[in-house]
Design a protein around this motif. Structure first.
Motif, PDB file in Angstrom:
ATOM      1  N   GLU A  31      46.478  35.587  36.953  1.00 21.18           N
ATOM      2  CA  GLU A  31      47.092  36.355  38.041  1.00 21.18           C
ATOM      3  C   GLU A  31      48.199  37.282  37.547  1.00 21.18           C
ATOM      4  O   GLU A  31      48.967  37.815  38.345  1.00 21.18           O
ATOM      5  CB  GLU A  31      47.633  35.404  39.105  1.00 21.18           C
ATOM      6  CG  GLU A  31      46.549  34.533  39.729  1.00 21.18           C
ATOM      7  CD  GLU A  31      47.076  33.611  40.807  1.00 21.18           C
ATOM      8  OE1 GLU A  31      48.224  33.823  41.266  1.00 21.18           O
ATOM      9  OE2 GLU A  31      46.359  32.675  41.194  1.00 21.18           O
TER      10      GLU A  31
ATOM     11  N   SER B  93      40.661  37.295  38.333  1.00 21.65           N
ATOM     12  CA  SER B  93      40.355  38.177  39.465  1.00 21.65           C
ATOM     13  C   SER B  93      41.496  39.125  39.798  1.00 21.65           C
ATOM     14  O   SER B  93      41.268  40.268  40.205  1.00 21.65           O
ATOM     15  CB  SER B  93      40.017  37.331  40.696  1.00 21.65           C
ATOM     16  OG  SER B  93      38.967  36.436  40.418  1.00 21.65           O
ATOM     17  N   ASP B  94      42.747  38.660  39.632  1.00 21.18           N
ATOM     18  CA  ASP B  94      43.904  39.471  40.012  1.00 21.18           C
ATOM     19  C   ASP B  94      44.502  40.257  38.853  1.00 21.18           C
ATOM     20  O   ASP B  94      45.442  41.027  39.047  1.00 21.18           O
ATOM     21  CB  ASP B  94      44.983  38.578  40.626  1.00 21.18           C
ATOM     22  CG  ASP B  94      44.538  37.958  41.934  1.00 21.18           C
ATOM     23  OD1 ASP B  94      43.779  38.624  42.677  1.00 21.18           O
ATOM     24  OD2 ASP B  94      44.927  36.810  42.216  1.00 21.18           O
TER      25      ASP B  94
ATOM     26  N   ARG C 234      49.293  40.439  36.847  1.00 21.49           N
ATOM     27  CA  ARG C 234      48.770  41.755  37.235  1.00 21.49           C
ATOM     28  C   ARG C 234      49.096  42.857  36.233  1.00 21.49           C
ATOM     29  O   ARG C 234      48.414  43.880  36.176  1.00 21.49           O
ATOM     30  CB  ARG C 234      49.304  42.138  38.619  1.00 21.49           C
ATOM     31  CG  ARG C 234      48.801  41.242  39.730  1.00 21.49           C
ATOM     32  CD  ARG C 234      49.356  41.660  41.077  1.00 21.49           C
ATOM     33  NE  ARG C 234      48.864  40.808  42.153  1.00 21.49           N
ATOM     34  CZ  ARG C 234      47.725  40.996  42.814  1.00 21.49           C
ATOM     35  NH1 ARG C 234      46.977  42.048  42.498  1.00 21.49           N
ATOM     36  NH2 ARG C 234      47.351  40.186  43.763  1.00 21.49           N
TER      37      ARG C 234
ATOM     38  N   GLU D  44      44.221  43.028  37.419  1.00 23.61           N
ATOM     39  CA  GLU D  44      43.487  44.252  37.755  1.00 23.61           C
ATOM     40  C   GLU D  44      43.655  45.367  36.734  1.00 23.61           C
ATOM     41  O   GLU D  44      42.928  46.368  36.777  1.00 23.61           O
ATOM     42  CB  GLU D  44      43.917  44.746  39.138  1.00 23.61           C
ATOM     43  CG  GLU D  44      45.418  44.919  39.268  1.00 23.61           C
ATOM     44  CD  GLU D  44      45.882  45.052  40.713  1.00 23.61           C
ATOM     45  OE1 GLU D  44      46.987  45.591  40.919  1.00 23.61           O
ATOM     46  OE2 GLU D  44      45.152  44.610  41.621  1.00 23.61           O
TER      47      GLU D  44
ATOM     48  N   GLY E  60      38.141  40.594  37.390  1.00 17.37           N
ATOM     49  CA  GLY E  60      38.204  41.556  38.493  1.00 17.37           C
ATOM     50  C   GLY E  60      38.580  42.967  38.109  1.00 17.37           C
ATOM     51  O   GLY E  60      38.584  43.856  38.964  1.00 17.37           O
ATOM     52  N   SER E  61      38.883  43.201  36.835  1.00 19.38           N
ATOM     53  CA  SER E  61      39.363  44.521  36.437  1.00 19.38           C
ATOM     54  C   SER E  61      38.195  45.443  36.094  1.00 19.38           C
ATOM     55  O   SER E  61      37.418  45.155  35.185  1.00 19.38           O
ATOM     56  CB  SER E  61      40.293  44.409  35.222  1.00 19.38           C
ATOM     57  OG  SER E  61      40.623  45.699  34.731  1.00 19.38           O
TER      58      SER E  61
END
Length: 402
Positions: free
Chosen positions: A186, A208-209, A188, A211, A231-232
């Motif tokens: 997470e 996922s986070d 970011r 990004e 997620g990126s």
């Protein structure tokens, strides 16, 4: 500050430096590699020290901590030995510290915990041991943390998760163990994470986070469980090989439209190969070798026109692809040690693959002929089941027969 610089000169054999122009003569701000700025009341202070790759041979003296206004230290690529002086903790204005690629040893200790302005810390390529200090998590301005290629042990400090500006995290080639905290996924701000060649275990966190993530090197550990979600859409490099990952290759790999390298070799993956990977049309390197993958090699892979290397060997794959000739950049094709069967009918346009260097198809159940157009390519490696009389594959120019 002049005294501290002179101490550095004598403790690192200054007479043997590659360049030591003006050292010991005139004002210290005129010495090679030294930068200064004028402050209040026109007081001139040394703020910059760059002697990288300059044949410094010896120890970093404690006196370096007396150069109070230092903002940047670049001593990488020398022959510095001994421990990192604890007096560096006094340099509260320091934003850049590059001591990488030396022979420094000892533990990191609490030396860096008070350097609240530090943005770039590179200690990679040394002989540091012990644990990664939890106090690094208080350096909220830190953007780059590079500790690769040392002898660091213990576990991943959870305090690093709070570094909201961290973009680069390099901990590879150490002996760090334990699990990777799930909250790492997470972060970011993270652009690059390289933790390969360690002793991590447990499940990988979902990213996922994360990004902004562009590079994830997680290979060469003991991670188990499924391949996590990434997620990126900026992700270019994804290394998952040489772990103990199980299950299937997720369809979501195809959503990583910028992906250039996908390596998940030497795991325990036991699914089919999803055709969705073909949606990652910028893919150049694909390595899924040494797993338990089954089924057909997707026909949709013909869309991967930028592919340079495809390594699918040592699986349980069947059929045989007929689209290699459309991949004009192919250099390496390894399909050996599978269950590929049927008639071997290589397309003539494979003779136009001028970059092709290796083509391995041995230990399968193929029958047929490798034509002269393949011989004309003068490959470094061309291997097939061409041993025996008669051979299953007729190959007059194979570099090795099986």
């Amino acid at each position: 500050q002049r005294y501290a610089l002179a101490t550095l000169y004598y403790s690192t054999n200054g007479t043997g430096w590659q360049t030591n122009a003006n050292w010991g003569h005139g004002h210290e701000c005129e010495w090679y590699g030294v930068g200064c700025e004028s402050g209040e009341n026109n007081i001139v202070s040394v703020t910059y020290l760059d002697l990288n790759s300059n044949h410094l041979d010896g120890t970093i003296p404690e006196e370096i901590g007396y150069i109070a206004m230092l903002e940047q230290i670049h001593l990488w690529g020398n022959n510095l030995v001994g421990s990192i002086p604890s007096t560096l903790s006094q340099l509260i204005n320091l934003n850049t510290l590059y001591l990488d690629n030396n022979h420094l040893d000892g533990e990191m200790g609490d030396t860096f915990n008070l350097l609240r302005n530090l943005k770039h810390l590179d200690l990679s390529g040394n002989r540091l041991r012990g644990h990664i200090p939890h106090g690094l998590g208080s350096l909220t301005n830190l953007r780059d943390l590079r500790l690769s290629n040392n002898f660091l042990t213990s576990t991943f400090p959870a305090s690093l998760i709070s570094l909201s500006n961290l973009q680069t995290l390099l901990l590879d080639s150490n002996a760090i163990s334990g699990s990777l905290p799930f909250l790492v996924g997470e972060m970011r701000s993270l652009v690059t994470i390289r933790i390969h060649e360690n002793d991590f275990k447990g499940k990988l966190p979902h990213f996922s986070d994360a990004e902004r993530l562009e590079e994830a090197h997680l290979d060469g550990n003991y991670f188990s469980g499924p391949i996590p979600h990434f997620g990126s859409t900026r992700l270019r490099e994804l290394y998952l090989g040489r772990n103990a990952l199980t299950g299937s290759i997720p369809d979501s790999i195809g959503t990583l439209v910028k992906l250039e390298i996908f390596s998940a070799n030497s795991n325990k993956l036991n699914s089919t190969i999803p055709s969705s990977i073909s949606q990652a049309t910028e893919l150049q390197f694909l390595d899924l070798s040494h797993n338990k993958l089954s089924g057909l090699i997707p026909q949709e892979f013909s869309d991967l026109v930028w592919l340079h290397e495809i390594r699918l060997d040592h699986n349980r794959l069947r059929g045989f692809p007929d689209w290699f000739g459309s991949m004009k950049h192919l250099e390496i094709v390894h399909l050996n040690n599978n269950l590929l069967g049927g008639k071997l009918d290589l397309p003539l346009d494979m003779g136009d693959l001028d970059d092709l260097a290796e083509f391995a198809i041995e230990n399968n159940d193929l029958n047929g002929i490798i034509g002269e157009f393949m011989c004309d390519l003068l490959l470094d490696v061309l291997t097939a089941d061409c041993w025996g009389s008669p051979p299953r594959v007729d190959c007059p120019c194979c570099t090795e027969c099986f």
